[in-house]
Enzyme design. Structure first.
Site: not given
Length: 310
Positions: A17, A37, A85, A168, A221, A258
Protein backbone atom coordinates in the site's frame (compact mmCIF):
# COMPACT_ATOMS: atom_id res chain seq x y z
CA UNK A 1 -1.57 25.82 0.70
CA UNK A 2 -2.37 23.81 -2.44
CA UNK A 3 -0.47 24.76 -5.54
CA UNK A 4 0.89 23.10 -8.65
CA UNK A 5 4.49 23.10 -7.40
CA UNK A 6 6.17 19.76 -6.61
CA UNK A 7 5.75 18.82 -2.95
CA UNK A 8 8.01 16.71 -0.75
CA UNK A 9 6.05 13.63 0.30
CA UNK A 10 7.43 11.14 2.82
CA UNK A 11 5.78 7.71 2.88
CA UNK A 12 6.33 5.67 6.04
CA UNK A 13 5.96 1.99 5.23
CA UNK A 14 7.25 0.35 2.05
CA UNK A 15 4.70 -2.46 1.89
CA UNK A 16 2.28 -2.89 -1.01
CA UNK A 17 0.00 0.00 0.00
CA UNK A 18 2.79 2.43 0.86
CA UNK A 19 4.57 1.68 -2.42
CA UNK A 20 1.38 2.23 -4.43
CA UNK A 21 0.76 5.60 -2.76
CA UNK A 22 4.39 6.58 -3.31
CA UNK A 23 4.06 5.77 -7.02
CA UNK A 24 0.85 7.83 -7.31
CA UNK A 25 2.51 10.92 -5.82
CA UNK A 26 5.67 10.38 -7.87
CA UNK A 27 3.64 10.08 -11.09
CA UNK A 28 2.17 13.50 -10.30
CA UNK A 29 5.66 15.01 -10.25
CA UNK A 30 6.21 15.20 -6.50
CA UNK A 31 9.43 14.47 -4.62
CA UNK A 32 8.79 11.18 -2.85
CA UNK A 33 10.77 9.52 -0.08
CA UNK A 34 9.82 5.96 0.83
CA UNK A 35 10.91 4.75 4.26
CA UNK A 36 10.96 1.32 5.87
CA UNK A 37 12.68 -0.06 8.95
CA UNK A 38 14.95 -2.14 6.73
CA UNK A 39 15.77 0.64 4.25
CA UNK A 40 19.04 2.54 3.89
CA UNK A 41 17.61 5.99 4.73
CA UNK A 42 17.15 7.06 8.33
CA UNK A 43 13.82 8.33 9.57
CA UNK A 44 15.36 11.72 10.34
CA UNK A 45 16.59 12.04 6.72
CA UNK A 46 13.24 11.28 5.09
CA UNK A 47 11.30 13.60 7.42
CA UNK A 48 13.40 16.66 6.68
CA UNK A 49 11.38 19.46 5.01
CA UNK A 50 8.49 17.11 4.19
CA UNK A 51 5.23 18.89 3.40
CA UNK A 52 3.29 15.61 3.75
CA UNK A 53 4.14 12.68 6.01
CA UNK A 54 1.97 9.71 5.10
CA UNK A 55 1.86 6.62 7.32
CA UNK A 56 1.06 3.32 5.62
CA UNK A 57 2.50 1.05 8.29
CA UNK A 58 0.56 -1.78 9.94
CA UNK A 59 -1.42 -1.01 13.09
CA UNK A 60 1.01 -2.76 15.44
CA UNK A 61 3.83 -0.45 14.36
CA UNK A 62 1.98 2.88 14.53
CA UNK A 63 2.67 3.77 18.17
CA UNK A 64 6.39 3.09 17.88
CA UNK A 65 6.80 5.07 14.65
CA UNK A 66 4.77 8.00 15.99
CA UNK A 67 7.07 8.16 19.02
CA UNK A 68 10.14 8.13 16.75
CA UNK A 69 8.78 10.85 14.46
CA UNK A 70 7.95 13.01 17.50
CA UNK A 71 11.61 12.92 18.56
CA UNK A 72 12.63 14.81 15.39
CA UNK A 73 11.93 18.39 14.34
CA UNK A 74 8.92 18.52 12.02
CA UNK A 75 7.91 21.69 10.17
CA UNK A 76 4.83 23.39 11.70
CA UNK A 77 3.23 23.34 8.22
CA UNK A 78 3.58 19.58 7.75
CA UNK A 79 0.38 17.62 7.14
CA UNK A 80 0.12 14.09 8.50
CA UNK A 81 -1.82 11.51 6.48
CA UNK A 82 -2.74 8.09 7.82
CA UNK A 83 -3.60 5.20 5.49
CA UNK A 84 -3.59 2.50 8.19
CA UNK A 85 -6.78 0.53 8.89
CA UNK A 86 -6.99 -0.78 12.44
CA UNK A 87 -7.47 -0.08 16.16
CA UNK A 88 -4.83 0.03 18.86
CA UNK A 89 -5.43 -2.99 21.14
CA UNK A 90 -4.26 -1.19 24.31
CA UNK A 91 -6.07 2.14 23.93
CA UNK A 92 -8.74 1.33 21.26
CA UNK A 93 -7.61 4.53 19.51
CA UNK A 94 -7.67 4.82 15.73
CA UNK A 95 -4.41 5.60 13.90
CA UNK A 96 -5.45 9.23 13.26
CA UNK A 97 -6.20 9.72 16.96
CA UNK A 98 -2.71 8.45 17.82
CA UNK A 99 -1.11 10.85 15.32
CA UNK A 100 -3.30 13.77 16.41
CA UNK A 101 -2.50 13.20 20.09
CA UNK A 102 1.22 13.30 19.31
CA UNK A 103 0.93 16.31 16.98
CA UNK A 104 -2.04 18.33 18.28
CA UNK A 105 -1.20 21.45 16.25
CA UNK A 106 -0.83 19.69 12.89
CA UNK A 107 -3.64 18.78 10.48
CA UNK A 108 -4.22 15.02 10.27
CA UNK A 109 -5.87 13.56 7.15
CA UNK A 110 -7.35 10.07 6.85
CA UNK A 111 -7.01 8.31 3.46
CA UNK A 112 -9.33 5.33 3.00
CA UNK A 113 -11.49 3.70 0.35
CA UNK A 114 -12.04 0.60 -1.81
CA UNK A 115 -8.36 0.39 -2.67
CA UNK A 116 -6.96 -3.07 -3.32
CA UNK A 117 -3.31 -2.15 -3.86
CA UNK A 118 -2.68 -4.82 -6.49
CA UNK A 119 -5.36 -3.37 -8.78
CA UNK A 120 -4.06 0.20 -8.38
CA UNK A 121 -0.56 -1.06 -9.12
CA UNK A 122 -1.94 -2.44 -12.40
CA UNK A 123 -3.31 1.08 -13.12
CA UNK A 124 -6.92 -0.07 -12.95
CA UNK A 125 -9.31 2.81 -12.10
CA UNK A 126 -10.08 3.41 -8.43
CA UNK A 127 -11.47 6.06 -6.07
CA UNK A 128 -10.69 6.96 -2.48
CA UNK A 129 -11.54 9.51 0.21
CA UNK A 130 -9.33 11.94 2.14
CA UNK A 131 -10.96 13.29 5.29
CA UNK A 132 -9.96 15.89 7.85
CA UNK A 133 -11.46 18.42 10.21
CA UNK A 134 -9.20 20.92 8.39
CA UNK A 135 -10.74 21.17 4.91
CA UNK A 136 -7.71 22.87 3.33
CA UNK A 137 -5.48 19.98 4.44
CA UNK A 138 -7.79 17.42 2.82
CA UNK A 139 -7.88 19.46 -0.39
CA UNK A 140 -4.08 19.70 -0.37
CA UNK A 141 -3.71 15.91 -0.09
CA UNK A 142 -6.43 15.45 -2.74
CA UNK A 143 -4.35 17.41 -5.26
CA UNK A 144 -1.16 15.49 -4.50
CA UNK A 145 -2.66 12.03 -5.11
CA UNK A 146 -5.43 12.57 -7.69
CA UNK A 147 -4.91 11.28 -11.21
CA UNK A 148 -6.89 10.09 -14.22
CA UNK A 149 -6.77 6.57 -12.75
CA UNK A 150 -7.15 7.44 -9.06
CA UNK A 151 -10.05 9.72 -8.18
CA UNK A 152 -9.77 11.33 -4.73
CA UNK A 153 -12.81 12.80 -2.92
CA UNK A 154 -12.70 14.97 0.21
CA UNK A 155 -14.82 14.45 3.33
CA UNK A 156 -15.26 16.31 6.64
CA UNK A 157 -15.84 13.20 8.80
CA UNK A 158 -12.39 11.70 9.46
CA UNK A 159 -13.66 9.39 12.21
CA UNK A 160 -16.32 7.90 9.93
CA UNK A 161 -13.95 7.51 6.99
CA UNK A 162 -11.34 5.84 9.17
CA UNK A 163 -13.79 3.50 10.89
CA UNK A 164 -15.37 2.49 7.58
CA UNK A 165 -12.03 1.13 6.40
CA UNK A 166 -11.34 -0.49 9.76
CA UNK A 167 -14.66 -2.11 10.63
CA UNK A 168 -15.28 -3.64 7.20
CA UNK A 169 -12.25 -5.91 7.69
CA UNK A 170 -14.17 -7.94 10.27
CA UNK A 171 -17.17 -8.29 7.95
CA UNK A 172 -14.76 -9.34 5.19
CA UNK A 173 -13.61 -12.29 7.32
CA UNK A 174 -17.25 -13.33 7.70
CA UNK A 175 -17.74 -12.88 3.96
CA UNK A 176 -14.80 -15.17 3.22
CA UNK A 177 -16.38 -17.80 5.45
CA UNK A 178 -19.67 -17.39 3.59
CA UNK A 179 -18.00 -18.04 0.23
CA UNK A 180 -15.81 -20.80 1.64
CA UNK A 181 -18.93 -22.65 2.79
CA UNK A 182 -20.61 -22.05 -0.61
CA UNK A 183 -23.68 -20.50 1.02
CA UNK A 184 -24.75 -18.64 -2.10
CA UNK A 185 -25.53 -15.11 -3.25
CA UNK A 186 -28.58 -14.59 -1.04
CA UNK A 187 -26.63 -15.37 2.12
CA UNK A 188 -23.73 -13.14 1.06
CA UNK A 189 -26.05 -10.21 0.32
CA UNK A 190 -27.74 -10.61 3.69
CA UNK A 191 -24.42 -10.83 5.51
CA UNK A 192 -22.87 -7.77 3.88
CA UNK A 193 -26.02 -5.67 4.35
CA UNK A 194 -26.37 -6.57 8.02
CA UNK A 195 -22.62 -6.09 8.36
CA UNK A 196 -23.00 -2.51 7.16
CA UNK A 197 -25.74 -1.97 9.79
CA UNK A 198 -23.31 -3.21 12.43
CA UNK A 199 -20.59 -0.86 11.16
CA UNK A 200 -22.96 2.12 11.39
CA UNK A 201 -23.98 1.15 14.93
CA UNK A 202 -20.37 1.01 16.11
CA UNK A 203 -19.41 4.12 14.15
CA UNK A 204 -22.23 6.19 15.67
CA UNK A 205 -20.97 5.27 19.14
CA UNK A 206 -17.54 6.63 18.13
CA UNK A 207 -19.11 9.86 16.87
CA UNK A 208 -19.07 9.08 13.13
CA UNK A 209 -21.82 10.28 10.81
CA UNK A 210 -24.19 7.62 9.47
CA UNK A 211 -24.04 8.91 5.87
CA UNK A 212 -20.26 8.43 5.74
CA UNK A 213 -20.76 4.65 5.91
CA UNK A 214 -22.84 4.75 2.72
CA UNK A 215 -19.95 6.33 0.82
CA UNK A 216 -16.70 5.05 -0.67
CA UNK A 217 -14.90 4.52 2.63
CA UNK A 218 -17.79 2.50 4.09
CA UNK A 219 -20.03 0.67 1.65
CA UNK A 220 -17.50 1.04 -1.18
CA UNK A 221 -14.65 -0.50 0.80
CA UNK A 222 -16.99 -3.14 2.23
CA UNK A 223 -18.05 -4.30 -1.24
CA UNK A 224 -14.47 -4.43 -2.54
CA UNK A 225 -13.08 -6.30 0.45
CA UNK A 226 -15.96 -8.75 0.81
CA UNK A 227 -15.84 -9.77 -2.85
CA UNK A 228 -12.16 -10.06 -3.65
CA UNK A 229 -9.75 -12.96 -3.08
CA UNK A 230 -7.06 -10.23 -3.12
CA UNK A 231 -8.28 -9.16 0.33
CA UNK A 232 -6.23 -10.67 3.15
CA UNK A 233 -9.17 -10.50 5.56
CA UNK A 234 -11.43 -12.30 3.07
CA UNK A 235 -8.73 -14.96 2.72
CA UNK A 236 -8.67 -15.53 6.49
CA UNK A 237 -12.39 -16.34 6.48
CA UNK A 238 -12.27 -18.36 3.27
CA UNK A 239 -9.45 -20.56 4.52
CA UNK A 240 -11.05 -20.99 7.95
CA UNK A 241 -14.11 -22.35 6.14
CA UNK A 242 -11.82 -24.87 4.44
CA UNK A 243 -10.55 -26.22 7.75
CA UNK A 244 -7.26 -24.37 8.16
CA UNK A 245 -6.30 -23.00 11.57
CA UNK A 246 -5.82 -19.26 12.12
CA UNK A 247 -2.14 -19.83 12.93
CA UNK A 248 -1.60 -21.65 9.61
CA UNK A 249 -3.43 -18.97 7.64
CA UNK A 250 -1.60 -16.01 9.18
CA UNK A 251 1.77 -17.72 8.70
CA UNK A 252 1.21 -18.03 4.93
CA UNK A 253 -0.51 -14.66 4.41
CA UNK A 254 1.44 -11.92 2.59
CA UNK A 255 1.06 -8.89 4.86
CA UNK A 256 -1.27 -8.25 7.80
CA UNK A 257 -4.97 -9.11 8.10
CA UNK A 258 -5.94 -6.18 10.33
CA UNK A 259 -9.46 -7.55 10.85
CA UNK A 260 -8.16 -10.22 13.25
CA UNK A 261 -6.87 -7.66 15.76
CA UNK A 262 -9.74 -5.23 15.08
CA UNK A 263 -12.27 -7.94 15.92
CA UNK A 264 -10.75 -8.47 19.38
CA UNK A 265 -10.74 -4.74 20.14
CA UNK A 266 -14.35 -4.32 18.99
CA UNK A 267 -15.65 -7.17 21.13
CA UNK A 268 -13.91 -5.68 24.16
CA UNK A 269 -15.37 -2.22 23.42
CA UNK A 270 -18.85 -3.54 22.68
CA UNK A 271 -19.00 -5.49 25.93
CA UNK A 272 -18.02 -2.39 27.91
CA UNK A 273 -20.64 -0.19 26.20
CA UNK A 274 -23.34 -2.82 25.61
CA UNK A 275 -23.34 -2.41 21.80
CA UNK A 276 -24.95 -5.36 19.94
CA UNK A 277 -22.50 -6.67 17.30
CA UNK A 278 -23.72 -10.19 16.44
CA UNK A 279 -21.61 -10.74 13.30
CA UNK A 280 -18.41 -9.45 14.92
CA UNK A 281 -19.11 -11.57 18.02
CA UNK A 282 -19.36 -14.75 15.92
CA UNK A 283 -16.21 -13.87 13.96
CA UNK A 284 -14.41 -13.38 17.28
CA UNK A 285 -15.51 -16.81 18.55
CA UNK A 286 -14.50 -18.38 15.25
CA UNK A 287 -11.04 -16.77 15.33
CA UNK A 288 -10.61 -17.91 18.93
CA UNK A 289 -11.37 -21.50 17.90
CA UNK A 290 -14.47 -21.66 20.13
CA UNK A 291 -16.85 -22.59 17.28
CA UNK A 292 -16.75 -23.93 13.73
CA UNK A 293 -17.76 -21.83 10.70
CA UNK A 294 -21.02 -23.79 10.45
CA UNK A 295 -21.82 -23.18 14.12
CA UNK A 296 -21.20 -19.46 13.64
CA UNK A 297 -23.70 -19.47 10.76
CA UNK A 298 -26.27 -21.33 12.84
CA UNK A 299 -25.91 -18.84 15.70
CA UNK A 300 -26.58 -15.90 13.37
CA UNK A 301 -29.55 -17.52 11.63
CA UNK A 302 -31.22 -18.56 14.89
CA UNK A 303 -31.09 -15.16 16.60
CA UNK A 304 -34.39 -13.70 17.79
CA UNK A 305 -36.43 -12.21 14.95
CA UNK A 306 -36.72 -8.42 14.96
CA UNK A 307 -37.57 -5.36 12.81
CA UNK A 308 -34.87 -4.54 10.25
CA UNK A 309 -34.16 -1.00 11.45
CA UNK A 310 -33.70 -1.63 15.16
Amino acid sequence: MPNDQPQTVTILGAGAWGTVLANLAFSNGHRVRLWSRDGSSTLEEVLQDAQIILSAISMKGVGDVVAQVKSFAVSPQTIFVTATKGLDPKTTLTPSQIWQTAFPHHPVVVLSGPNLSQEIQQELPAATVVASSVSTAAEYVQLVFSSSRFRVYTNADPVGVELGGTLKNVIAIASGVCDGLHLGTNAKAGLVTRGLTEMVRIGNFWGAKTETFYGLSGLGDLLATCNSPLSRNYQVGYQLAHGKTLTEILASLPGTAEGVNTCRVLVQKAQQQNIPIPITAQVYRLLAGEITPQQALDELMLRDIKPEYN
